[in-house]
Design a protein around this motif. Structure first.
Motif, PDB file in Angstrom:
ATOM      1  N   TYR A 191      58.805  44.934  73.868  1.00 16.31           N
ATOM      2  CA  TYR A 191      59.552  43.886  72.721  1.00 16.31           C
ATOM      3  C   TYR A 191      59.207  43.202  72.599  1.00 16.31           C
ATOM      4  CZ  TYR A 191      64.284  41.288  73.059  1.00 16.31           C
ATOM      5  OH  TYR A 191      65.143  40.076  72.296  1.00 16.31           O
ATOM      6  N   GLU A 192      58.163  42.037  73.253  1.00 14.56           N
ATOM      7  CA  GLU A 192      58.175  40.710  72.773  1.00 14.56           C
ATOM      8  C   GLU A 192      56.756  41.258  71.127  1.00 14.56           C
ATOM      9  OE1 GLU A 192      57.595  41.641  76.022  1.00 14.56           O
ATOM     10  OE2 GLU A 192      59.838  40.417  76.633  1.00 14.56           O
ATOM     11  N   HIS A 193      56.005  42.171  71.559  1.00 11.26           N
ATOM     12  CA  HIS A 193      54.667  42.454  70.792  1.00 11.26           C
ATOM     13  C   HIS A 193      56.221  43.056  69.518  1.00 11.26           C
ATOM     14  CE1 HIS A 193      51.734  44.704  68.636  1.00 11.26           C
ATOM     15  NE2 HIS A 193      52.488  45.072  68.523  1.00 11.26           N
ATOM     16  N   HIS A 194      57.248  43.761  69.159  1.00 11.09           N
ATOM     17  CA  HIS A 194      58.343  43.609  67.566  1.00 11.09           C
ATOM     18  C   HIS A 194      58.520  42.497  67.782  1.00 11.09           C
ATOM     19  CE1 HIS A 194      57.847  48.025  68.373  1.00 11.09           C
ATOM     20  NE2 HIS A 194      58.677  47.646  69.363  1.00 11.09           N
ATOM     21  N   ILE A 195      59.125  41.031  68.543  1.00 11.95           N
ATOM     22  CA  ILE A 195      59.225  40.257  67.770  1.00 11.95           C
ATOM     23  C   ILE A 195      58.559  39.218  67.304  1.00 11.95           C
ATOM     24  CG2 ILE A 195      59.790  37.518  69.152  1.00 11.95           C
ATOM     25  CD1 ILE A 195      61.312  39.391  71.246  1.00 11.95           C
ATOM     26  N   VAL A 196      56.947  39.070  67.866  1.00 17.11           N
ATOM     27  CA  VAL A 196      56.263  38.389  67.143  1.00 17.11           C
ATOM     28  C   VAL A 196      55.958  39.367  65.927  1.00 17.11           C
ATOM     29  CG1 VAL A 196      53.142  38.412  67.218  1.00 17.11           C
ATOM     30  CG2 VAL A 196      54.892  37.780  69.519  1.00 17.11           C
ATOM     31  N   ARG A 197      55.231  40.676  65.801  1.00 16.27           N
ATOM     32  CA  ARG A 197      55.273  40.907  64.261  1.00 16.27           C
ATOM     33  C   ARG A 197      56.311  40.926  63.557  1.00 16.27           C
ATOM     34  NH1 ARG A 197      55.053  47.354  64.308  1.00 16.27           N
ATOM     35  NH2 ARG A 197      52.853  46.806  65.874  1.00 16.27           N
ATOM     36  N   ALA A 198      57.831  40.704  63.722  1.00 16.88           N
ATOM     37  CA  ALA A 198      58.586  40.043  63.138  1.00 16.88           C
ATOM     38  C   ALA A 198      58.674  38.748  62.683  1.00 16.88           C
ATOM     39  CB  ALA A 198      59.958  40.360  63.778  1.00 16.88           C
ATOM     40  N   GLU A 199      58.147  38.342  63.250  1.00 14.55           N
ATOM     41  CA  GLU A 199      58.376  36.684  62.756  1.00 14.55           C
ATOM     42  C   GLU A 199      57.185  36.095  61.945  1.00 14.55           C
ATOM     43  OE1 GLU A 199      59.538  33.586  63.896  1.00 14.55           O
ATOM     44  OE2 GLU A 199      61.129  35.385  64.206  1.00 14.55           O
ATOM     45  N   LEU A 200      56.418  37.467  62.720  1.00 15.84           N
ATOM     46  CA  LEU A 200      54.662  37.436  61.582  1.00 15.84           C
ATOM     47  C   LEU A 200      55.346  37.552  60.064  1.00 15.84           C
ATOM     48  CD1 LEU A 200      51.768  38.681  63.740  1.00 15.84           C
ATOM     49  CD2 LEU A 200      51.885  36.262  62.331  1.00 15.84           C
ATOM     50  N   TRP A 201      55.724  39.068  59.802  1.00 20.59           N
ATOM     51  CA  TRP A 201      56.892  38.432  59.049  1.00 20.59           C
ATOM     52  C   TRP A 201      57.723  37.913  58.237  1.00 20.59           C
ATOM     53  CZ3 TRP A 201      54.842  42.095  55.142  1.00 20.59           C
ATOM     54  CH2 TRP A 201      54.296  42.835  55.281  1.00 20.59           C
ATOM     55  N   ALA A 202      58.412  37.338  59.030  1.00 19.36           N
ATOM     56  CA  ALA A 202      59.271  36.419  58.335  1.00 19.36           C
ATOM     57  C   ALA A 202      58.242  35.045  57.539  1.00 19.36           C
ATOM     58  CB  ALA A 202      59.728  35.206  59.693  1.00 19.36           C
ATOM     59  N   GLN A 203      57.295  34.595  58.214  1.00 18.36           N
ATOM     60  CA  GLN A 203      56.237  33.933  57.293  1.00 18.36           C
ATOM     61  C   GLN A 203      55.913  33.994  56.374  1.00 18.36           C
ATOM     62  OE1 GLN A 203      52.982  32.802  59.910  1.00 18.36           O
ATOM     63  NE2 GLN A 203      52.909  31.059  59.538  1.00 18.36           N
ATOM     64  N   ILE A 204      55.002  35.964  56.410  1.00 20.30           N
ATOM     65  CA  ILE A 204      55.009  35.887  55.515  1.00 20.30           C
ATOM     66  C   ILE A 204      56.299  35.265  53.693  1.00 20.30           C
ATOM     67  CG2 ILE A 204      54.374  38.428  53.927  1.00 20.30           C
ATOM     68  CD1 ILE A 204      52.984  38.334  56.405  1.00 20.30           C
ATOM     69  N   TYR A 205      56.678  36.173  54.344  1.00 25.01           N
ATOM     70  CA  TYR A 205      58.475  36.124  53.495  1.00 25.01           C
ATOM     71  C   TYR A 205      57.983  34.636  52.984  1.00 25.01           C
ATOM     72  CZ  TYR A 205      60.280  41.647  53.693  1.00 25.01           C
ATOM     73  OH  TYR A 205      60.368  42.152  53.242  1.00 25.01           O
ATOM     74  N   ARG A 206      58.336  33.767  54.107  1.00 24.62           N
ATOM     75  CA  ARG A 206      58.858  32.088  53.907  1.00 24.62           C
ATOM     76  C   ARG A 206      57.480  32.117  52.345  1.00 24.62           C
ATOM     77  NH1 ARG A 206      60.210  32.068  59.307  1.00 24.62           N
ATOM     78  NH2 ARG A 206      58.498  31.343  59.450  1.00 24.62           N
ATOM     79  N   ALA A 207      56.741  32.415  52.704  1.00 21.40           N
ATOM     80  CA  ALA A 207      55.718  32.076  52.051  1.00 21.40           C
ATOM     81  C   ALA A 207      55.407  32.353  51.026  1.00 21.40           C
ATOM     82  CB  ALA A 207      53.895  32.488  52.735  1.00 21.40           C
ATOM     83  N   ILE A 208      55.607  33.271  50.419  1.00 18.85           N
ATOM     84  CA  ILE A 208      56.357  34.377  49.972  1.00 18.85           C
ATOM     85  C   ILE A 208      56.908  33.819  48.294  1.00 18.85           C
ATOM     86  CG2 ILE A 208      56.867  36.275  48.417  1.00 18.85           C
ATOM     87  CD1 ILE A 208      54.761  38.075  50.014  1.00 18.85           C
ATOM     88  N   HIS A 209      58.051  32.826  48.757  1.00 16.94           N
ATOM     89  CA  HIS A 209      60.088  32.613  48.541  1.00 16.94           C
ATOM     90  C   HIS A 209      58.771  31.732  47.965  1.00 16.94           C
ATOM     91  CE1 HIS A 209      61.985  36.386  48.508  1.00 16.94           C
ATOM     92  NE2 HIS A 209      61.419  35.914  49.573  1.00 16.94           N
TER      93      HIS A 209
END
Length: 179
Positions: A96-114
């Motif tokens: 479960y934690e692994h999925h959260i970490v991956r989701a947080e990395l994607w959040a970082q990517i989305y924010r940086a692209i925007h």
């Protein structure tokens, strides 16, 4: 969360990462978006209060997980084997934690692209998040193909400088898999 501004900020920050997280359990982007929308609707109705952003993040991921589990359980029927879909899924070895970490990395990517300059952000989003080719992007944005390539090169340089190493590698690896 009774404050509209605070709610909007939390929604904008966590909607996409929670969708990505939920999709890992539900298998469908549409179902994941519906599940996350349900989480935010409940959050708004209950006017839930959090001590800090870590408390909010923890609540949101747990609520999304529970919503996914409930949806899978309802969809799969009464069989006890089927009600444990999440634990028996191909991703069961990933925590479960692994999925959260991956989701947080994607959040970082989305924010940086925007956060990129407007046109560069559009090009990067269409290319790296939606998987369009340079020619398709050029046609959609009414740009020359070389201009699209220039925006991508500039965007990658900025992202490499602003993203964490792990987030940048995730972006590059996932894009490599799309191509």
């Amino acid at each position: 969360m009774g404050n509209t501004v605070q709610f909007t900020e939390v929604y904008n920050t966590y909607f996409r990462p929670l969708c990505y997280f939920s999709q890992r359990y539900l298998g469908s982007r549409d179902q994941a978006e519906d599940a996350v929308a349900e989480v935010f609707t409940k959050l708004w109705r209950q006017r839930t209060h959090f001590h800090d952003i870590d408390h909010a993040r923890s609540y949101l991921y747990r609520a999304a997980y529970n919503t996914c589990y409930t949806l899978r359980k309802a969809a799969d029927g009464q069989s006890s084997r089927e009600t444990h879909y999440i634990e028996q899924s191909p991703d069961a070895d990933e925590s479960y934690e692994h999925h959260i970490v991956r989701a947080e990395l994607w959040a970082q990517i989305y924010r940086a692209i925007h956060a990129l300059p407007t046109q560069c952000s559009k090009v990067m989003q269409l290319s790296y998040l939606e998987g369009l080719t340079n020619e398709e992007i050029a046609q959609e944005l009414d740009l020359a193909v070389q201009t699209v390539k220039n925006h991508k090169q500039r965007g990658l340089a900025i992202l490499r400088a602003t993203l964490s190493r792990d987030a940048y590698l995730l972006l590059v690896l996932c894009v490599g898999l799309l191509r």
